[in-house]
Design a protein around this motif. Structure first.
Motif, short mmCIF file in Angstrom:
data_model
loop_
_atom_site.label_atom_id
_atom_site.label_comp_id
_atom_site.label_asym_id
_atom_site.label_seq_id
_atom_site.Cartn_x
_atom_site.Cartn_y
_atom_site.Cartn_z
N GLU A 71 -30.75 -35.50 51.39
CA GLU A 71 -30.24 -35.78 50.04
C GLU A 71 -31.10 -35.02 49.04
N ASP A 115 -25.90 -36.14 52.29
CA ASP A 115 -25.11 -35.98 51.08
C ASP A 115 -24.04 -34.94 51.37
N THR A 143 -21.14 -39.71 49.51
CA THR A 143 -20.66 -38.99 48.34
C THR A 143 -20.43 -39.93 47.17
N LYS A 163 -20.92 -43.53 47.45
CA LYS A 163 -22.02 -43.94 46.58
C LYS A 163 -21.42 -44.52 45.30
#
Length: 193
Positions: A71, A115, A143, A163
């Motif tokens: 990430e 990510d 995401t 997310k």
């Protein structure tokens, strides 16, 4: 902050956390004065139950995993590592996709949590490169962008975690991913025999 900096996901992540908790967010902003973001959360009785956390309170973690987290946002990386630690897993943090291969070589990795959009590559591209050496590598893509619900198809059937995510949804996603990939490994082994 300067107009040309940041991804703009911070407020949407806050909004997501608050809404998942049954609350609301208000924003008051004036040029030259500043911005006030107010979070309103419902009261809680102070007792945490298994349902609140989404985890069994009196049972040890069923499986402790070594999870590689890739990430580029350092705050998201830190909070994800903290969440995985709280779930009883060991998290290996990489703040750039180029560091992932070295991290893979440093020891056994059970799962990669990546990510989707990163500098110079995407999560699916990174995982595809890593799977050349480890074909059964389990993966989850995280995401903050809301799609049309067909993300898993776009990512070759791998699991997509939106997310912001809760501790319970992270735990559930990891469990589903491990079960799904174990089933795939069994099918591949059976086909080879």
């Amino acid at each position: 902050k300067p107009v040309d900096r940041g991804t703009g996901l911070g407020l949407s992540q806050i909004f997501g956390y608050v809404r998942q908790s049954g609350g609301t967010v208000t924003v008051d902003s004036a040029v030259g004065v500043g911005t006030t973001v107010s979070l309103y959360l419902p009261p809680h009785d102070g007792v945490v139950t298994a349902d609140d956390a989404g985890l069994p309170m009196d049972e040890p973690h069923a499986s402790r995993l070594r999870i590689l987290v890739v990430e580029d946002d350092r705050r998201v990386l830190a909070s994800t590592v903290d969440a995985l630690s709280e779930l009883g897993h060991t998290a290996i943090a990489c703040n750039h996709p180029d560091l992932a291969r070295a991290a893979m070589a440093s020891g056994t990795i059970d799962l990669i949590l990546s990510d989707v959009l990163m500098p110079g590559t995407t999560g699916p591209e990174l995982v595809a490169r890593l799977r050349r050496e480890r074909p059964m590598l389990r993966s989850i893509y995280a995401t903050g962008y809301v799609g049309d619900g067909h993300e898993a198809e776009a990512f070759g059937g791998d699991v997509v975690l939106r997310k912001p995510f809760t501790l319970a949804s992270l735990a559930d996603t990891i469990a589903r991913t491990m079960a799904q990939r174990d089933t795939m490994a069994t099918l591949v082994t059976a086909d080879a025999a």
